[in-house]
Design a protein around this motif. Sequence first.
Motif, short mmCIF file in Angstrom:
data_model
loop_
_atom_site.label_atom_id
_atom_site.label_comp_id
_atom_site.label_asym_id
_atom_site.label_seq_id
_atom_site.Cartn_x
_atom_site.Cartn_y
_atom_site.Cartn_z
N PRO A 204 0.81 -1.23 0.00
CA PRO A 204 0.00 0.00 0.00
C PRO A 204 0.83 1.26 0.00
N GLU A 205 1.99 1.24 0.62
CA GLU A 205 2.83 2.43 0.69
C GLU A 205 3.54 2.71 -0.62
N SER A 208 0.91 4.23 -3.29
CA SER A 208 0.38 5.59 -3.08
C SER A 208 1.28 6.31 -2.10
N SER A 210 2.07 8.03 1.02
CA SER A 210 1.47 7.99 2.36
C SER A 210 1.26 9.38 2.93
N GLN A 211 1.97 10.36 2.40
CA GLN A 211 1.84 11.71 2.93
C GLN A 211 0.65 12.45 2.32
N PRO A 214 -4.91 9.18 2.04
CA PRO A 214 -5.32 8.59 3.33
C PRO A 214 -5.08 7.08 3.33
N GLU A 215 -4.93 6.55 4.54
CA GLU A 215 -4.63 5.12 4.69
C GLU A 215 -5.76 4.25 4.11
N GLU A 216 -6.99 4.64 4.35
CA GLU A 216 -8.12 3.86 3.84
C GLU A 216 -8.09 3.77 2.32
N ARG A 218 -5.38 4.11 0.44
CA ARG A 218 -4.22 3.32 0.04
C ARG A 218 -4.52 1.83 0.11
N LEU A 219 -5.16 1.41 1.21
CA LEU A 219 -5.50 -0.01 1.37
C LEU A 219 -6.50 -0.46 0.31
N TYR A 222 -4.66 -0.92 -2.97
CA TYR A 222 -3.81 -2.12 -2.94
C TYR A 222 -4.66 -3.39 -3.06
#
Length: 1780
Positions: A204-205, A208, A210-211, A214-216, A218-219, A222
């Motif tokens: 995921p990192e 996308s 990461s800065q 958003p994490e959601e 990115r996940l 992925y």
Amino acid sequence: MGGKNKQRTKGNVRPSSSGRAAELLARDSGLLPCFVGFGSSTSHDLGYVPALHGSEDIDSLVDADFRLVLRKLSKRDTVTKLKAVQEFGIMCQEREAEVVKGVLPYWPRIYCKISVDHDRRVREATQQAFEQLILKVKRSLAPYLKSIMGHWLIAQCDTYPPAASAATVAFQAAFPLNKQAEALGFCKEEVLNILQDNLLKETPETLSDSQCVPEEERLAKYTRLVTSSFLALKKLLATLSQQDLDALAERLPHLAAQSKFWKYSRHKTPQIRGAFFEAVSALCDRTPKLVQAQASCVCPAVLLSIDDTDPVVLPPLWEAVLHVLSNIPDCWTHVNARKGVLPKLWLLLREGGKGLATILHPNLLPFISKLPKDITVPQLDFYCIFFTSIIQGLSSERAASSPSESAAIVCATMECLRFRVLQNASEDEDSRSVQRMLLVDQLLPLVDRAVGSVLLQHGPLFAQVTDMLVSWEKRAGLGSGPTDEDSAVSRDPIFRELVADFWEGLGRMCVYRVDQEEEREEALVGLATLLRVMQNPARPNWRKKTAKICFSDPGDSEGGPEGEEEGKGSIPADGHEGPSLLRSGHLEQLVCQLAELAMVHVTERDSERHLRFLSVLLASFPSHQLFRVLLEPGTEDFPEDGEQEAMMGLEGQGEHRAALARNPAVIFLFQKVVVWLKQDWREDTELLVNMIFSVLHCCGSREEKTIILNHITEMELRWGILLQIIQKACDDPVALEASVGWLKGPVLGEKLVGLARELCAVGLRGPRGSVPTHIHTHSWALISLVLSQQLNSEAVIGDVYVQKIIDQLHATLSDAKDLSDAGNMRPLVSFICDVASNFFSSMKGCLLLASAEELLLTLFQLCAQDQDVTRLSDSLLQKLRHACFTGVCSLVTHAEPKLKDGTFLHSVATWVRNQLLTPALTVKSLQVLVAAVQSLAESLVGAGQRGSHLLSQFMSHLTPSEEEWRRIREALPPQWVKSSLLSGRLRVTCSYPCMDVWKFRASTKLPAHLSTSALLGRILLTIMDSDGQQGADMKYTVSEVLFALQWCVETENSPAVMSDYCALLRDLNVTWEAFCKKGTTNCDVLETLLERSLKEGALWALTLANYIQSAEVSSANVQRLCGNVESFFPLTEASLSTVLVLCPSLPAKEKESLIALCVAALLNWQNGDQDLVQSGTANLAVLQHCLRTGATADAEVLLAVTATLMEWRNGKEDLFLFNSDLKKVSAGLLSLNVEMMRFLSWVTTHSPAVLRDTQWDMLLCSMLAWLETATENTAAFWNPWVQLFVCENCHLIVTLSKFFSSPPTGVADQLPSNLTTEWEEFFMEGIHTRLLPMLVKITEEFTDPDDPLFPFPVLRSAGEALCYMPVSLLTENKLPARFMADQRTNLPEQLQTLLNTLAPLLLFKARPVQLTVFQILNKVMPQLPEFDNDSDNAKCDEDDEEEPCLSPPAALMSILFDMEELLEGILGGVQVGEFAVVQPLSDEYCCILGYLLAWKLILTFFKASPSQLRVQYSLYLRKSRSLNKLLQHLFRLMPENPTLPGQVAEPGSKDTRTFFTESLDLSLHRSDWLEREVPHLACSVYYSALKDLPAMIRLWWNGQEKRVSSTVEKFTSKYVSGMLSSQEIASVQASTQSFESMTVKARSTTREVIATYSVDDIFIELVIQLPQNYPLGSISVESGRRVGVAVQQWRNWMLQLSTYLTHQNGSIMEGLALWKNNVDKRFEGVEDCMICFSVIHGSNYSLPKKACRTCKKKFHSACLYKWFTSSNKSTCPLCRDTFF
């Protein structure tokens, strides 16, 4: 690049950073960052898009618009990207191919990036744009294919279906189906590289930032990419050829050897796990060697996940499991089956698959078939656990509630059980034990469980068991013919033993179930279902399987018998089962045993449950053997006692009776079933009816069945049983075949006819008759069934009996219609309606019966009559309409209707015609009749061309004959003449009727002509809507309808019944507009109307005129029809009316011809053959009508006609009606004088120059003589011709008044020298001294304005003439003196008489009188205050203590007080601020109008008063509280939004027109403004009151409650304050009043007035500010500059000015003048009053005169009075000494 303070892009939460941009660029491209337009690598990634103005050669390849779009595609904003992609697709579609090809070098990188974008809309749009690119560039895409194909394949497997579908479509557009594998093979290396990177390297990192992301998100990206990659891998493996797969032999093992790859089997995301197992299945299928090599990884990953029950994972998981078991022989060596796999499986099965049984359980049979023996040993324990677990799954919550889940478990159980039985079909001990376990421990308990479960009863278990038994019996050789003794399969002892054991166990279970007294009914139903399914396994409706598993064994060369039964056996249509597939005989034996046991329970215990069970058995297994078992011993041959008598009653031939007597089924019927049927307490008789048909099934011939049913019919059984027998016969073809002879026979037919007769007789008796219960339970349903049910296009019973029943219903309905207490027969009529409706809707050809058409006619008559006549309820009437028009639809749809005598349509037309021609219809009854006929017409139209033809014939029969039309036309009341005669549209010289004829009779009945026209008009419109055509005789009918419409127009909706009739016409759309729009503008109708007009004239002429205008008939058509105008001469009354109608449409040449002919006839009046009165009237009418419509005539012609009139005056003076009694004068003579007046009026207006002295003398003297005649004959004003005479005389007076008040330019010099003087000094006085008393006299003789004889036109015309009466004549009027006792007045006698005479007429309930009186009094109101000013009452005496007050004219005030009481009763219930709607011209309307007009007069009087009197008048109004009442009434009469309708401007804007901005038009003749007249007048009164009485209104407003004051302020501020402020400022600016030592200026923008006062060294400046809510709010006075004035004095003066402006009812200029006088007096040495600190009193403008004898200070008298009354002392306010 700074710009830290600039506005950031939406979503960008961090400042820009070049370093971070370079880092991201290096991360995205894997290279060092490079500048725009330069590449740093030799790879296919060509870097950034070139700059717009670069100098490189490559820039020329990319279009500027494409560069801009491609640059937008690199933006982060989703909306920007989406719009850019859509724009890119459109550009690819629209631009040339060469331009689009320039984009290809830069497209791969952008596509690879945005094809995996987070937003699904962007991904979908990307694939759609890619498709457009492919379609444009085609083969030019090939060089870039390898860089695109990997992401393209991933896009085809996108988790968002629209995006995947779009990518697939693009792929198919690029490659044909046969080239797709080749294309993928070409790029296989690159595709595999990308898939491998996605599966093994990406996180995921890395996908996308990461800065920024958003994490959601990115996940999610992925997860989607990994899932799509697995699916793409599956698609790649499935598509590639074997040769391409071999080429990847080195690459795929590398992928499979990675541990991360196999860890995906335990990934937490279900989508990834499911895609992984799909990829594993593809690997197993396409690369089995690779899988076998990786068995140590594959087997644990797949088999140990067998308990994964996610709906997304389970289908691909079990596919992978089966592939692993098939492709890896040693798979179980890599996992521990007993510890790692099977326990998970057992748990999963016991839980019913956790809701996924439909997916999981079909895989169980392949699964256990692949299990090696070392896994299943010992078999007894293994399969015991397996089947116990799977059967236990039926108890799970999901399986217990879902039929599909339980069916899947049952099917899997039976498939696996049959498989194991076949696999263990040997005689060794282990196999035997497994067989016993499967049969005894699994199968039979499962069947027993299903018998008691409703869900399992309707599942596949019973059919599966039956299918298995059939297979076992075939293998056992049971029930088959001779077979080969050497064949092991034919007679297998193992299966023979299995079958025997099964039936033995099943028999014990069934007997136990049936023999239990407490057994639930559901169990018996389940048991019956089991036996019925075993009889015919194809019966249940659950079977949805599309494939069947076939078990085979090595010895069966044909694949075994298991699949042979599929599709065999069919359900007999009657419900009786066909031959059973089970041939061993065990089923029949079990059925007989259970039936005998059930019979015991029924006989001994009257068990209803066992009786129902027995009925099902008999229906499923009807046989002689079964009935013999049910008969008691010794009764198999002959019945006993009662049954013997019943058998003896059977009629028929000898052999039939003998056969029936020996039939055990018939014996059982009469021994048992009939006895049960006669038991009244038994409610559920349907099962007994089923037994009857089971008995009939055992009878040999149709005759025997008919004999039995006839015998049952003749028994005294309940009607419900007979109903159930017929219903059963109608629902079941086999039962119908058995009972058809009985249904058509006479026994049943006569029975039903008698039933109908009995029901109708009971219904006619109504509540007085006693109705047996057994008749009403099912009797009407039985009659309805036999009339509505149709079998094989025939009635259920014989046609002759249907005819008899319909005859009976029709006769009964006719009797009910004629009886007076029809309301008591609602149940009977309702039943007949239901029966008739069902009969008409269900029975084809039913209306071929004559009785059916008669019944339909009666229904129609009931529907077409008013409820007041039929007294039917709404619900019952609705039933009648439904039944009737159901029959009509059946008639036009299924029958061949004709319009012959006696048919339904002919009878309806005759009846309706008779109803119309009889003048006995009310509006309501006509409405009902029209609705019924309209519904009939619409039904005919809905039948197509045939129906339209029928409708035309129906219309012809409805239309009256020419003689009937003439008769009903002549019966129309003649009141229509009045309106057209007085408006000048019609000349009628016939003898007028007497007075009583003009009074409308208070009748609710409509004339026959109106009723007929309304109905025929509606049907005509329906015909025109359907085909747009008219029949040959339709033009006459259309003409008659238009005649009736014109009659309604002329009567002006009077009396009240005509208003309702006109409203009905509008609802029916029978209007002028409708007929003119429906194509009736052809010349046929025009010719017909012209012909009728020339023949009869009168109303036909008006109809022709309206038609020409409404249909917009061209002048050419009119002229073509008219021909030569000479044909109209000599003029008759009819031709005169026609010429007047046609004249406006004739060309100028034809009008000149008419003028010439008329003038010639007038000049030769002495030589003419015609009567002078008739000829002169007609020719003058045509002449002046031509002149009024634009024709021109020479001065000589006009002079000659005028000379002719003078000849008549001199030679035949009796024609002029001078000093005549108008009651005795003919209408023709009155009409002649009217035409002379009209001609003279036209000459005065348009050609006054032709008149000489003698003509003027004749004109003026005739006018005055005619007026004298009118004033002497006011009693004859009820006569319309007399009214016309007076109206035209008044119109001539108005014309002359206008002429002499402002003569046309150049005409005044040509007039005789003394003519104007004579007019002003003699004729004006002569006119008005007669006209004003005539007005008063009319109101005295005609006191009721609601009387149809009331002369409204005369009052309107006289009022218009009186408006020109000068003030001098009003003040010196010759009215009879009229004074009131105790009336205080300062007015002269003549003025007081005028007020006392006319003021009460403001209350007269006739609007023309009220407006005329207002116009007259409004002229004299400004003259009245001067008489109060000169009177002693207005002068303030020195010794007066109380403030003086004066009353406005007492005559007006007394009227006002009377009106206040009336208005309180009218408006008392309406809150202040709510709008009260007043019906125009009602009594309330006239009362309110008079009240407002009276106040309008008082305000005019108040405005003309000087300041001193105004104070006294206002004090009187305040004491009487009349103004308070006025304001409360005004805020009930003014609308909340006084905006004029039909404006574009917004409410409240400067351009908005309101009742306040528009002047009030109180016209006597205007009628289109009546609904807005009172609101407009109320607004006008309120505006005048605010303008002239601001202080009093301000005082009232301050004393109101909060709600009222808020409403008043809001309304006033919004609509009035701005206007008043602007006018006040404008009046200051335009004022010519000059002040010595003071100047006044105004500022309109700031609403300020600045007053500057200067005397010697003293300088004072005051600023007056108007508030926003002026004049409600107080006017503020602010200090400007001041020089030479003490502060205290300055404050006193400011307070004085503020007080004057706040409390005086006047303008700002008047307040400043008062203030200046006060200051001037102060400088002159006059001391202030020490009470009000002012020199001049603010109210009465007096000086301080009352002096104290002690302190010598002077005070105002009014101030002292207030001081004494408020302090209750008589001491000096200053020295406190007694004031003398």
